[in-house]
Write an enzyme that holds these catalytic residues in place. Structure first.
Site: not given
Ligand code: BGC
Length: 817
Positions: A236
């Site tokens: 993530d």
């Molecule tokens: C989120 C993810 C997301 C990523 C990119 C993170 O803060 O938890 O679900 O894909 O950001 O935007």
């Protein structure tokens, strides 16, 4: 891959991957595993590898720019998709998303989100499917199959137990192995088995003491070892913290870049003997395999050479929305069910959300649709002229919102000398520029200020409030007067505060409806500390004059009194439900409960439409004639709502999650103590927990009415299959979701009293019968044996029940397995 043999094409791709891998030196390999930018992995022209582009997900494809200039179809939110109980519809959604991804040059969609609805307070509840792992796995499998059938990869996320938002970067979730296996891992396992995802995203949180980007046991042993997952594992965003821990814990790619724990640091760790080069090779192999699958590695045939036939996004968004709406109550008044609306009757449409519906949830799930059909637009188009009135009634927004309607803005970038170095249109008041996504001609080292400038044309006369969302130095000017010229700070120690914090009111001025005024908000750019990426984010916020709430309610009551039917839209806001924080209660914000009570007292035919992504309390629900749960319905939500209210289509949804009050909800702790959040409830979440507690929710799991009636006539079951015959005993064609529940005949306090084992949908004309066959998975009779560290089949007597919800079981049959 477990359960499937490689095809000749797979073998050829693997050969191309090995050939490419064999030519790379350590530094290049380590570089490939580190984000080049916010969304992109580096190109390696020497092996014919193009840059790999990733994008959120899950209801559309935002692309590499966070702007309304680059629109995407916005489908209904994941709770809505799950409410269709239709994996095939989820597959079609996926095919559309692949089409959107291809249009935008995106190779991997950062979706689906398959964490569970452990507690209704979870801030990203709207972005997950269900409290039930089986339903989550079924919808997620359909979605992944659809996206990948379009040649675009997925990352099933967030692996694992990212079920709440509070302290999400650091929380240590203490989860028993049994709860992990039976609940939280189960959707991932099912999707790996059914849909062979090309990617997985590991979560921010820690599970049982190990952060998920370093979880050798769950990633290398369970996901890859036991389940045979052969895709890539991306962190993530900013979740990878330690080079050696992540590499040895099975993390392939650290995002975003350019500053990550991989790249040079990873090459050095190999040289220092802390990470084996074979570990890096395995990660690179998986990334190259992904590149080969999506068609960006020369010499490798992509999995999908010809994209599928084009899909009409608007039509599909509308279809999914109406199939997702859950009619939880539809009483008869004077012998007629209040819905569908009677033809030519008059309708008073009430509620701020009826005019400005919330069509999608906040945070990384945000996309920018090219158009939004509000409920007011949808009903105006569908109802005969002169039969519809509109009143605001109550405003759910208790804070300022990002400037939107009535604003015409652009962003002007200047260097330190005040010279304009670039501009970009900014249809809303939000600036969110990440990585190298800057207006043409602008670079981080030359950019000094960004000015949002343009006009605002008010819809109402009166005192308008303007504000600022973001951290740092700002100057706010409205109609020539400067109201703020200072530095905005936060007392919170959260690197994402600029994204998720509340806007601060900074100016109030009297404006006249229809008369435009100049507005300007200038921000001195300083890249945030504590975030290893370049992000410029701030917003101009606004709220229209707040009218006396009692007066607004009185107006709505008057409108309701003068109409045959009152349709009240109630809603949450982005300050209530969003990524980045959890909810603290389940109440509707503002005076909306008072509004519904007042309207219901004035008109017996009151229909309430709930515009929220997750459960809210509906304390007046027995006092109104009908309640329709409309979720965050996507860009065509208003058109779909008109389809359903007028009866052109029946509402097709069933609850993917139990709806009840917070006081009764069994699992409500989402805030860690001393960094730890013990999942003390074990395997009892959702309906499993409501049943164990012996509590009756407002609306049970699986509940939802259509516009016809069904009689369940016959059930035949054995240990592998249930066959159900049912008849449409109502007056119009319909579609029923037949749900099959399994319960051990002898109650066992360690096991859920009952669980969803399968479901199928049936369609029939009035008077006709339909038959469905539901396969009962072996897992419905298994528990995870913590001592043996294995699944154990529990032999004995079970009851198989078929019905319309977990509480409305129509037929049952005993079986022995
Ligand atoms: C989120 C993810 C997301 C990523 C990119 C993170 O803060 O938890 O679900 O894909 O950001 O935007």
């Amino acid at each position: 891959m477990a359960g499937s043999r490689p095809t000749p094409a797979d073998t050829a791709r693997e050969a191309a991957v090995e050939a490419a891998l064999g030519t790379l030196d350590l530094d290049t390999k380590a570089r490939l595993l580190a984000g080049h930018d916010m969304w992109i992995l580096p190109a390696l022209p020497e092996i014919g590898l193009k840059p790999l582009v990733m994008s959120d997900g899950p209801i559309g494809v935002r692309g590499v720019r966070w702007t309304a200039d680059d629109p995407s179809v916005a489908l209904p939110s994941p709770t809505a998709l799950a409410a269709t109980w239709d994996p095939e519809l989820a597959r079609r959604a996926g095919v559309l998303l692949a089409q959107e991804a291809r249009r935008k040059g995106v190779h991997v969609l950062l979706a689906p989100t398959v964490n569970l609805h452990r507690s209704p307070l979870g801030g990203r509840h709207f972005e997950c499917y269900s409290e039930d792992p089986y339903l989550t796995g079924a919808i997620g499998s359909g979605y992944v199959s659809g996206v990948q059938s379009g040649g675009v990869g997925t990352t099933v996320k967030h692996f694992v137990a990212n079920d709440a938002e509070t302290d999400r970067f650091t929380v240590n979730n203490l989860v028993s192995e049994r709860a992990l296996r039976e609940l939280y891992l189960a959707p991932f396992e099912a999707i790996v088995e059914n849909a062979r995802p090309w990617g997985i995203m590991t979560a921010y949180n820690t599970v049982n003491g190990t952060t998920m980007t370093e979880h050798h046991h769950l990633v290398n042993e369970v996901l890859r070892g036991e389940w045979g997952f052969d895709g890539f594992n991306v962190s993530d965003w900013m979740a990878a913290r330690d080079t050696v821990g992540a590499a040895n814990g099975g993390l392939d790619v650290a995002m975003p870049g350019p500053r990550t724990v991989y790249g040079e640091a990873l090459a050095q760790a190999v040289r220092d003997g802390e990470v084996a080069e074979a570990t890096v090779d395995a990660a690179v192999r998986r990334v190259l395999r992904l590149a080969a699958r999506v068609g960006i590695l020369d010499g490798a045939e992509p999995v999908v050479a010809e994209p599928p036939a084009p899909v009409d996004g608007e039509a599909l968004a509308r279809e999914i929305a109406r199939r997702s709406f859950v009619l939880v109550r539809n009483e008869s008044v004077n012998g007629h069910a209040v819905l569908p609306l009677r033809p030519n009757g008059t309708v008073a449409l009430i509620g701020a959300a009826a005019r400005d519906a919330r069509v999608l949830g906040g945070g990384s799930a945000t996309v920018f649709p090219a158009r939004v059909v509000s409920p007011l637009d949808g009903l105006t188009a569908a109802l005969p002229e002169g039969t519809l009135t509109y009143a605001v009634g109550a405003d759910p927004a208790t804070e300022l919102a990002v400037a939107d309607r009535g604003f015409t803005l652009k962003a002007v970038c200047r260097d330190a000398h005040g010279t304009v170095i670039g501009t970009r249109s900014a249809p809303g008041g939000l600036i969110q520029w990440m990585g190298s996504d800057l207006p043409d001609g602008v670079a981080h080292h030359t950019l000094h200020t960004v000015e949002l400038t343009g006009t605002f044309t008010p819809r109402e006369s009166g005192p308008h409030t303007f504000g600022i969302k973001g951290m740092g130095a700002f100057t706010l000017t409205v109609d020539g007067a400067t109201y703020y010229d200072d530095v905005q700070r936060s007392d919170k120690d959260d690197p994402f505060e600029a994204f998720f914090g509340a806007p601060v009111p900074r100016a109030q001025t009297e404006l006249t409806a229809g008369e435009p005024v100049d507005v300007s908000l200038t921000h001195v750019v300083r890249l945030p500390e504590g975030i290893p990426m370049k992000v410029i984010t701030f917003a101009l916020a606004h709220s229209a004059p707040r009218r006396d709430p009692d007066e607004l309610i009185a107006e709505a009551v008057e409108a309701a009194r003068n109409a045959d039917t009152a349709v009240v839209m109630v809603a949450t806001t982005d300050r209530v439900e969003s990524e980045g924080f959890d909810r603290t209660d389940l109440r509707l914000p503002g005076r909306q409960d008072d509004l519904v009570r007042a309207v219901a007292a004035a008109n017996r035919n009151t229909v309430v439409v709930v515009n929220s992504g997750s459960p809210v309390e509906l304390p007046w629900r027995e006092d109104v004639a009908a309640v329709l749960l409309g979720w965050f319905p996507g860009q065509e939500g208003g058109a779909a709502l008109a389809d359903v209210l007028t009866g052109a289509h029946e509402p097709g949804g069933r609850l993917p999650t139990t709806w009840g009050s917070l006081a009764d909800a069994p699992v409500t702790k989402v805030t860690p103590t001393d960094g730890e959040l013990p999942y003390t409830e074990g395997v009892f979440i959702g309906y499993r927990a409501w049943e164990k507690a012996g509590r009756t929710p407002a609306y049970p799991f699986g509940h939802g009415l259509g516009y016809t009636d069904w009689t369940y006539e016959a059930l035949q079951a054995d240990g592998t299959t249930a066959r159900i015959r049912l008849r449409n005993t109502g007056a119009r064609p319909g579609r029923e979701v037949v749900q099959v529940y399994v319960s051990p005949a002898e109650p066992d306090p360690e096991r859920p009293a009952r669980l969803l084992a399968g479901f199928a949908s049936a369609e029939a004309a009035p008077g006709e019968s339909a038959e469905v066959t539901v396969a009962l998975p072996r897992r419905a009779f298994e528990i995870w044996d913590e001592k043996a560290k294995a699944w154990a089949f529990v032999k004995g007597s079970y009851e198989i029940a078929a019905g319309r919800s977990i509480a409305d079981r129509r037929l049952s049959a005993p079986i022995n397995v």
